[in-house]
Design a protein around this motif. Structure first.
Motif, mmCIF file in Angstrom:
data_model
loop_
_atom_site.group_PDB
_atom_site.id
_atom_site.type_symbol
_atom_site.label_atom_id
_atom_site.label_comp_id
_atom_site.label_asym_id
_atom_site.label_seq_id
_atom_site.Cartn_x
_atom_site.Cartn_y
_atom_site.Cartn_z
ATOM 1 N N PRO A 22 -36.937 17.515 -14.830
ATOM 2 C CA PRO A 22 -36.041 17.682 -15.878
ATOM 3 C C PRO A 22 -36.098 18.894 -16.649
ATOM 4 O O PRO A 22 -34.734 19.224 -17.006
ATOM 5 N N GLY B 214 -29.917 9.289 -22.227
ATOM 6 C CA GLY B 214 -30.911 9.435 -21.320
ATOM 7 C C GLY B 214 -32.196 8.760 -21.847
ATOM 8 O O GLY B 214 -32.729 7.944 -21.017
ATOM 9 N N VAL C 197 -37.129 6.664 -9.506
ATOM 10 C CA VAL C 197 -36.060 7.738 -9.284
ATOM 11 C C VAL C 197 -35.103 7.456 -10.332
ATOM 12 O O VAL C 197 -34.457 8.621 -10.895
ATOM 13 N N PRO C 198 -34.628 6.286 -10.835
ATOM 14 C CA PRO C 198 -33.661 6.253 -12.098
ATOM 15 C C PRO C 198 -34.539 6.717 -13.195
ATOM 16 O O PRO C 198 -33.867 7.619 -14.157
ATOM 17 N N ALA D 261 -34.037 10.408 -13.391
ATOM 18 C CA ALA D 261 -32.586 11.016 -13.513
ATOM 19 C C ALA D 261 -32.337 10.872 -15.150
ATOM 20 O O ALA D 261 -31.685 11.587 -15.764
ATOM 21 N N CYS D 262 -32.671 9.684 -15.811
ATOM 22 C CA CYS D 262 -32.603 9.673 -17.068
ATOM 23 C C CYS D 262 -33.307 10.655 -17.809
ATOM 24 O O CYS D 262 -32.957 11.035 -18.710
ATOM 25 N N SER E 15 -34.167 13.767 -16.807
ATOM 26 C CA SER E 15 -33.343 14.937 -16.499
ATOM 27 C C SER E 15 -32.216 15.012 -17.543
ATOM 28 O O SER E 15 -31.929 16.006 -18.216
ATOM 29 N N LEU E 16 -31.574 13.732 -17.801
ATOM 30 C CA LEU E 16 -30.343 13.950 -18.762
ATOM 31 C C LEU E 16 -31.020 14.141 -20.103
ATOM 32 O O LEU E 16 -30.067 14.830 -20.919
#
Length: 443
Positions: A302, A337, A349-350, A353-354, A356-357
């Motif tokens: 992230p 996020g 994985v999700p 991604a969240c 990182s956002l």
């Protein structure tokens, strides 16, 4: 002898102007390379020493028999000491100079970070975290004040972003480093791995205190590494920028409704920042990753995204001379996020991604936010106002982990805290759009 033609005179003037601009560009590049690497590394170490407790927590809580709620209060009590001493610290820096005062800050926080290794229970954990906040008070606003004395507003979006890059880099490098220490150092000299974490990551601050004292110049006039012409170029740029400052005295900063509004905005930003900083390893662990080194490696992802986003936003803000939307859009990205982190609990994985956002949004927000107050604060008002905004805003650093820890203990889940933080950030974004006029900050 005939007078020069008007065309020749215009050509000479244009050449002179081009020469002045070239000198100014070269001078600011030189200043950037002289002072930014030092502050970049200092901020890297500062943020690492502030949040490495989030990794130590993975083992420290069981060793010291501390609950999630105690951890939350201890993580947040740092900001009580930080907030109480922030304004006095920045006013002292304004008087004695950044070189001596920032070196003092780094020396004391390095020593106290190492002392965290010897916490024995709830009380000592609280006391050491409080004192660490007192020690670090003034570093961040002091650097921002120092940069405002060397760079005009039009250049500070990119400069602040470069300084702030120490934050995400501490996540990129610090996460794997913390995980490696936690995995490899346990039992050496009879100390637990979390104790070695505080010792190893506290030592660089002591070294950097010496570097700061020897390498910085307090004022442009004292910079022996600048020529007289270069000093004049910087003075002219800063003098032109100073004409747009509407507040300059110490008292005007405290009397300004805009300053107090930005305190409230930064309170929301701080809540988001500390939710990401103090709970990211726990979120990753909750997604099914148990090994400390793997958690550390994943936590770098992230911040790698955040570093890229922040540098792009800094260039964009300076190029477009736009500040408000460069704060609002990242705030909304952070809210999205964190909200989605609660929705994808247990799925790695999700969840990454969240995260990182959220990390990209909040790191970018912090860097872009400081273009707002420094656009209209100058002189003593800048010293007082920046410290006031940072100190009162950072009370969110106490509220966030304390409330998150209590909710985690009560509900056995981070979801409620993540949803609440997301809602608060949306409200903060609306506050910026509604009450920060573009004419005040967009330049």
């Amino acid at each position: 002898m005939a007078n020069a033609s008007p065309a020749a005179a215009d050509g000479a003037a244009a050449a002179g102007l081009a020469g002045d601009r070239a000198l100014e560009e070269a001078t600011f590049r030189r200043i950037t390379w002289r002072i930014l690497p030092i502050f970049f590394v200092c901020y890297f170490v500062a943020y690492l020493d502030r949040v490495n407790v989030s990794f130590a927590k993975l083992q420290m809580l069981s060793d010291l028999q501390l609950s999630e709620a105690v951890y939350g209060v201890g993580a947040g009590i740092f900001f009580i000491g930080y907030c109480l001493f922030e304004v006095p610290s920045n006013m002292i820096l304004h008087r004695v100079g950044a070189r001596r005062w920032i070196a003092r800050i780094m020396l004391t926080w390095g020593a106290l970070s190492i002392a965290m290794a010897f916490a024995t229970g709830e009380r000592s954990f609280y006391v050491l975290r409080f004192l660490l906040g007192v020690a670090e008070a003034g570093f961040y606003p002091g650097v921002l004040l120092y940069l405002s004395q060397w760079f005009p507003t039009a250049r500070r979006g990119r400069i602040t972003a470069l300084f702030m890059a120490g934050n995400p880099l501490s996540g990129i490098v610090g996460g794997p480093l913390s995980g490696l220490i936690m995995q490899s150092f346990g039992g050496i000299a009879g100390l637990a791995s979390w104790q070695w974490l505080f010792i190893v990551e506290g030592i660089p601050a002591l070294i950097l205190a010496v570097v700061v004292f020897l390498a910085l110049s307090d004022r442009i006039e004292e910079a022996r590494w600048l020529s007289p012409a270069e000093k004049d170029a910087v003075r002219r740029a800063l003098a032109a920028d100073a004409q747009a400052k509407t507040l300059r005295s110490f008292g005007s900063a405290f009397a300004s409704p805009r300053v107090w509004l930005l305190c409230l905005v930064y309170f929301g930003v701080s809540i988001g920042s500390n939710t990401v900083g103090f709970w990211q390893p726990t979120i990753i662990k909750g997604a099914g990753i148990g090994d400390p080194l793997r958690i550390g490696l994943l936590s770098a992802v992230p911040y790698l995204v955040a570093l890229t986003a922040m540098l792009i936003a800094g260039r964009s803000a300076d190029r477009l001379r736009e500040r408000r939307w460069h704060v609002v859009v990242p705030l909304l990205a952070t809210a999205a996020g964190l909200f989605l982190c609660g929705s994808f609990r247990g799925e790695i994985v999700p969840a990454m991604a969240c995260l990182s956002l959220a990390a990209a949004g909040i790191v970018t927000t912090i860097a872009m936010f400081w273009a707002l107050p420094t656009a209209f604060l100058g002189g003593a008002a800048a010293a007082a106002g920046i410290a006031l905004i940072n100190s009162t805003g950072n009370l969110g650093g106490f509220v966030s982990p304390a409330v998150m820890g209590w909710l985690a203990t009560t509900t056995h889940s981070l979801d409620a805290g993540l949803y609440g933080t997301a809602a608060w950030l949306v409200g903060t974004a609306i506050l910026v759009l509604a009450f920060v006029p573009a004419r005040l900050v967009d330049r």
